[in-house]
Every structure is written in structure tokens, then in C-alpha cells.
Design a protein around this motif. Sequence first.
Motif, PDB file in Angstrom:
ATOM      1  N   HIS A 351       0.879  -1.169   0.000  1.00  0.00           N
ATOM      2  CA  HIS A 351       0.000   0.000   0.000  1.00  0.00           C
ATOM      3  C   HIS A 351       0.912   1.214   0.000  1.00  0.00           C
ATOM      4  O   HIS A 351       2.155   1.077  -0.010  1.00  0.00           O
ATOM      5  CB  HIS A 351      -0.992  -0.019   1.165  1.00  0.00           C
ATOM      6  N   LYS A 396      -1.644  -0.743  -3.763  1.00  0.00           N
ATOM      7  CA  LYS A 396      -3.020  -0.795  -3.250  1.00  0.00           C
ATOM      8  C   LYS A 396      -3.499   0.580  -2.832  1.00  0.00           C
ATOM      9  O   LYS A 396      -2.719   1.410  -2.404  1.00  0.00           O
ATOM     10  CB  LYS A 396      -3.071  -1.742  -2.043  1.00  0.00           C
ATOM     11  N   GLY A 397      -4.791   0.799  -2.939  1.00  0.00           N
ATOM     12  CA  GLY A 397      -5.397   2.062  -2.527  1.00  0.00           C
ATOM     13  C   GLY A 397      -6.810   2.112  -3.065  1.00  0.00           C
ATOM     14  O   GLY A 397      -7.347   1.077  -3.483  1.00  0.00           O
ATOM     15  N   SER A 398      -7.411   3.293  -3.120  1.00  0.00           N
ATOM     16  CA  SER A 398      -8.780   3.372  -3.636  1.00  0.00           C
ATOM     17  C   SER A 398      -8.789   2.928  -5.104  1.00  0.00           C
ATOM     18  O   SER A 398      -9.739   2.314  -5.577  1.00  0.00           O
ATOM     19  CB  SER A 398      -9.339   4.774  -3.484  1.00  0.00           C
ATOM     20  N   GLY A 416     -14.586  -0.746  -3.254  1.00  0.00           N
ATOM     21  CA  GLY A 416     -14.917   0.529  -2.625  1.00  0.00           C
ATOM     22  C   GLY A 416     -14.244   0.629  -1.270  1.00  0.00           C
ATOM     23  O   GLY A 416     -13.488  -0.276  -0.858  1.00  0.00           O
ATOM     24  N   ALA A 417     -14.558   1.709  -0.564  1.00  0.00           N
ATOM     25  CA  ALA A 417     -13.903   1.973   0.714  1.00  0.00           C
ATOM     26  C   ALA A 417     -14.240   0.917   1.778  1.00  0.00           C
ATOM     27  O   ALA A 417     -13.568   0.838   2.811  1.00  0.00           O
ATOM     28  CB  ALA A 417     -14.280   3.359   1.213  1.00  0.00           C
ATOM     29  N   LEU A 419     -13.479  -1.935   1.607  1.00  0.00           N
ATOM     30  CA  LEU A 419     -12.297  -2.810   1.670  1.00  0.00           C
ATOM     31  C   LEU A 419     -11.231  -2.284   2.632  1.00  0.00           C
ATOM     32  O   LEU A 419     -10.265  -2.991   2.929  1.00  0.00           O
ATOM     33  CB  LEU A 419     -11.684  -2.960   0.268  1.00  0.00           C
ATOM     34  N   ALA A 420     -11.409  -1.047   3.085  1.00  0.00           N
ATOM     35  CA  ALA A 420     -10.428  -0.481   4.012  1.00  0.00           C
ATOM     36  C   ALA A 420     -10.669  -1.055   5.407  1.00  0.00           C
ATOM     37  O   ALA A 420     -11.174  -0.399   6.307  1.00  0.00           O
ATOM     38  CB  ALA A 420     -10.532   1.045   4.003  1.00  0.00           C
ATOM     39  N   ALA A 422      -8.903  -4.263   8.172  1.00  0.00           N
ATOM     40  CA  ALA A 422      -7.707  -5.099   8.362  1.00  0.00           C
ATOM     41  C   ALA A 422      -7.862  -6.482   7.737  1.00  0.00           C
ATOM     42  O   ALA A 422      -8.874  -7.147   7.931  1.00  0.00           O
ATOM     43  CB  ALA A 422      -7.420  -5.238   9.850  1.00  0.00           C
ATOM     44  N   GLY A 423      -6.864  -6.868   7.001  1.00  0.00           N
ATOM     45  CA  GLY A 423      -6.818  -8.229   6.472  1.00  0.00           C
ATOM     46  C   GLY A 423      -7.248  -8.373   5.024  1.00  0.00           C
ATOM     47  O   GLY A 423      -7.009  -9.418   4.410  1.00  0.00           O
ATOM     48  N   THR A 424      -7.855  -7.328   4.440  1.00  0.00           N
ATOM     49  CA  THR A 424      -8.261  -7.473   3.037  1.00  0.00           C
ATOM     50  C   THR A 424      -7.037  -7.557   2.127  1.00  0.00           C
ATOM     51  O   THR A 424      -7.078  -8.184   1.067  1.00  0.00           O
ATOM     52  CB  THR A 424      -9.179  -6.316   2.566  1.00  0.00           C
ATOM     53  N   GLY A 425      -5.943  -6.919   2.565  1.00  0.00           N
ATOM     54  CA  GLY A 425      -4.706  -7.009   1.787  1.00  0.00           C
ATOM     55  C   GLY A 425      -4.161  -8.442   1.798  1.00  0.00           C
ATOM     56  O   GLY A 425      -3.628  -8.919   0.796  1.00  0.00           O
ATOM     57  N   ASP A 426      -4.322  -9.136   2.941  1.00  0.00           N
ATOM     58  CA  ASP A 426      -3.885 -10.541   3.030  1.00  0.00           C
ATOM     59  C   ASP A 426      -4.691 -11.380   2.030  1.00  0.00           C
ATOM     60  O   ASP A 426      -4.152 -12.267   1.352  1.00  0.00           O
ATOM     61  CB  ASP A 426      -4.100 -11.091   4.443  1.00  0.00           C
ATOM     62  N   HIS A 458     -10.754  -9.272  -6.367  1.00  0.00           N
ATOM     63  CA  HIS A 458     -10.762  -8.756  -4.994  1.00  0.00           C
ATOM     64  C   HIS A 458     -11.760  -7.599  -4.862  1.00  0.00           C
ATOM     65  O   HIS A 458     -12.599  -7.582  -3.954  1.00  0.00           O
ATOM     66  CB  HIS A 458      -9.336  -8.284  -4.670  1.00  0.00           C
TER      67      HIS A 458
END
Length: 487
Positions: A351, A396-398, A416-417, A419-420, A422-426, A458
Motif C-alpha cells: 500500500h 493498493k489504494g482506492s 470501494g472503501a 475494503l479499508a 484489516a486483512g483485506t490485503g492478506d 478482490h
Amino acid sequence: MQTCYSGTAVRAAERTLLDAGQGEALMRRAAWGLATVVLRELRARGPVSGTTVAALVGTGNNGGDALWALAFLRRRGVDAVAVPSGERMHQAGLAALLKAGGRVAHAVPDSAVLLIDGVLGTGARGGWEPPRVPEGAAVVVACDLPSGVDADTGHVAGGVIPADVTVTFGALKTGLVVGAGAHAAGRVEVVDIGLGPHLGAPDVSSVECEDALAVFGPPAWDDHKYSRGVLGVCAGSDHYPGAAVLVCSSALATGLGMVQYAGPERAADLVLAAHPEVVAGPGTEGKAQAWVVGPGLGSDKDALSRLNEVVAACVDAGLPLVLDASALALVELEDLARLRSAGCDVALTPHQGELLKLVDRLAPEIADGFADLAKADPVAAARRTAETLGAAVLLKGSTTVCAAPDGQTFVQNEGGAELATAGTGDCLAGLVGSALARTSGDGQRSTVEKAAAAAWLHGTAGKRAAEGGPFGSSRMPVAVQTVLAER
Ligand SMILES: NC(=O)C1=CN([C@@H]2O[C@H](COP(=O)(O)OP(=O)(O)OC[C@H]3O[C@@H](n4cnc5c(N)ncnc54)[C@H](OP(=O)(O)O)[C@@H]3O)[C@@H](O)[C@H]2O)[C@@H](O)CC1
Ligand SMILES: Nc1ncnc2c1ncn2[C@@H]1O[C@H](COP(=O)(O)OP(=O)(O)O)[C@@H](O)[C@H]1O
């Protein structure tokens, strides 16, 4: 696959036609396209004749488009009102509007049901502060791009009037698909004004459903578990065991042949409790065809030795590798060089905060001014990092930007937001890993395109999960399955 061109490239393409004396024809084509979309919006809301449409009109050709569009609308019985934003307006456009019976006012009338934003287009320089406009009631249609959006980057340096629809001319512009520009643009409609042959190569692309499904498709009739993709996952630690579960669950939700987990007992027990089909052990021996390393690994000696073991396994067998989260803080230039020499496809998935640290540590030669660049132009920041480090970068970002060392770039905005969390990046790391594992032999698509397919899945799954109300990242794998089942 959707393709986009920079505002600069569109202007260059226009220049060729302007030099050939086609400027007025181009503008009228653009304005006709704009008026057509406005009419459609009006018709969807009720009668057209007698309704008031106002346009904020700038001093350049963007204002000219808006004036011509108002003139066309006036001929359909619309009360067409130009509201100048500067000292002058496009002469021929103004003459056409007045001839058609339109009018000029100094503020947007309260009666306006639709507002055309025709102040600034591709000729804008720097920021802009929008005037006060009546709140709420009017639909906003941006002419070419919302005024104040940088057509090359999507950066908004000042203010912007968020549009419901943007009618853009000649080609989809990069600034309409990245960051604040994408957010301000609303739905985008492209009007063909005949620039096609003059546009050259696209600037960025976006993976669409069909492209993503070509990566995450169902198995062939004769597939077996070792031909559908085996993903190695080195994630989680005693301190962050959940990351291991999220990566494995997301990967399994895509229908891989096998997930092999390498990690400590506590995390392995959690993974096995959630998914007994995972093959778990402390090390990397096995049949993995790609690896994900990093989520929840931590930063201690153990984390470093686990990273080193995975890098060595990939180098030995020439396997693709996703480096995420903790791995981004531990990986060294020598690791990347060894992976490159061994022919391994590598995807780095930072990110913005991780990107800045990565560049500070591994690419100090581009670090000067990099934080500002990353904010204003994430596509350029991802590209520069990918080129400097010789690996694909998924930023990663919006907007998710996937850039290859050779500059090939994909931007994805499906999520969308929501996804902000914890853990969605995993979860994303598991999907990128799955994309690389399941296509390890196909050689048809580049690593960035596969990463972009994972970002599509995703983001789409995030939207699907959000339909059920607020959610945490453990809901993502089911949403991934749902998205794939519905296509
Ligand atoms: N070329 C063609 O044939 C075609 C072009 N098309 C259309 O033209 C558009 C491009 O038109 P463009 O080049 O006239 O620039 P545009 O976006 O109207 O802005 C320039 C004006 O704004 C001003 N200005 C700049 N920055 C500012 C700021 N921050 N804040 C305030 N003012 C600012 C600047 O004023 P200046 O400072 O120079 O006095 C100048 O007057 C393009 O987006 C598309 O809609 C289509 O019709 C297809 C055919
Ligand atoms: N505002 C947003 N709009 C769309 N997607 C977002 C937004 N914020 C975060 N995301 C997405 O959520 C994910 C967050 O990943 P990351 O920051 O690595 O989280 P974590 O480390 O907690 O797993 C990324 O895929 C990112 O693109």
C-alpha cells in the motif's frame, strides 16, 4: 480489456486534426455527444421541454463544447442557460447558443435540473475552486472531465464538482480512472470524435470480467490437482496467526489444486481447523508452483529466515513469488536480483505507506520527491518503482495500480472503501498468488496482468461482500466464491 489514454495523448491526437482544419467539426461532434447524454438523463427523469439546464462555461474549448451542447438542447425546447466562469467565452459556441434562443446568467438558476460542468477540460493547469452551485437537486454532467481533474493523473489539486456522469471525448482518459479523478467522474461515457487512428498506444488498461475469468476460470476436464495450481503460502506467525488463514482461505476460494502452508504450529493449527485440505508443515518442501510470502510474518529473525527460505525455494525452481506486507520490509535488492536471474516472476504488493518505505530502503535514487509523486500520480510512482526494482508492483489504494518494469500498467477500481479493513490485503495476496500459481505454465499473460485480474476479483468480491452490510475481511473468501459462481 478497457484502454485509456493520457489527456496529453488525446490533445496530441486532436492537434493533428486541428492542423487539418477540423477543429470546429470535432467540437460539434463532442457537443452533440454531450447533448445526447444530457437528453437521455433528462428523459429518464421526466419531460424535456421547458426544463432548465445550466452549464458552467469556462474560457476555453471545454466551455465551447458546453455552449454548443446547450445550443443543441435549446432546439429540443430546453431552457438552456450559460453561466460564464471567466471574462470570455468561446465565440462561435456563444453565438450558436444565443441564435438558438438560449440565455446567459450570472449564477446557476435554482430551477436547473441538470448542471453541465464545462469549465476546464484537458487544457487545465493546476487547481480550481468551483463556484457555489445549488445543492443536491441537479444532476451533474461533466464535459470531457470534471473541472479540476488532471486528465493525465486523476489528481485533484483544488476543488471539484463531483459528477454523476462524465461525457468524455475521443478516448477514455487516464485521469478518469485513477484516484480522486475516478471518484469525481461518476459514470463515464466515451464519445467517439474520430481520434482513433491518431491516438497511438494506450497509457493504461483495466482488466474486465472476461479477462479476469480467463485467469480464474474453472478447471479443464482433464485437470488434476497438480495441474490446477499449487500455491505455497508463507504467512502468519505466533503474533499474527490470522493472516495465514486469510491468505489460504482466499486462495482456496478461487478453486486451486492445492494450498501448501509453511509456518509455525499455532498458525498452522488455525489454518487446518479452517481448511483441513491445506497441506501444512514448517518448511517449503512440496510441490508449490508459486509462493506468497509476507502477510503477518512480523519483523524478527524468524520472519527473515522464513522469507529467505521461500526466496531460495523460488530461485531453485524458478517459481513466481508474491512479496506482501512484512516481506516488503525484509526483502533485499540481492534477493530481487537472484529471483530475476532465476527467471522468477515477482509481484510486490505494497500500500502507499509500504511503497514509500520500500523506495527509501531499496531505491534511494528515486526517493527524492517520491512521496509527492505517489500522492499526485500513483501510476507514475508504481511504474518508476517497478522499473527501478525490476519487479511488478501492485500498489493498493482506492485505485489499485499494477505496473510492470516495462511500463505496462493496469488500473482497477472495482472495490470501494468497504475494503479499508484489516486483512483485506492478506486476502488480495492470496488471490494474486492463486493467479500466478494457476497460470504458472501459460506464458500468455504478463505477471502484472495476472495481478490485475486478482485485483479485479478482490474489488468485485469486496463490493459483493458489502451488499450484506458492513464486513470484516474473513467474509472475503465467501464473496470470492460467490463472484466466481455467478459468472
Ligand atoms: N481541441 C479541440 O479541437 C477539441 C477540444 N475539445 C474540448 O476542448 C477541451 C480543451 O480545451 P482547451 O485547450 O481550450 O482547454 P480548457 O480545458 O477549455 O481550459 C483552458 C482554459 O481554461 C483556463 N484555465 C486553465 N487552467 C485554469 C485554472 N486552473 N483555473 C481557471 N482557468 C483555467 C485557461 O485560461 P488562461 O489561463 O489561458 O487565460 C483557458 O482559457 C477539451 O477538454 C475538450 O472539452 C473537444 O471539443 C474536442 C475538440
Ligand atoms: N478507499 C478504498 N477504496 C477501495 N479499496 C480500498 C480502499 N482502501 C483500501 N482498499 C483496498 O483494501 C486492501 C487493503 O490492503 P492492506 O492495506 O494491505 O490491508 P491489510 O494489511 O490490513 O490486509 C487493498 O486491496 C486496497 O486496495
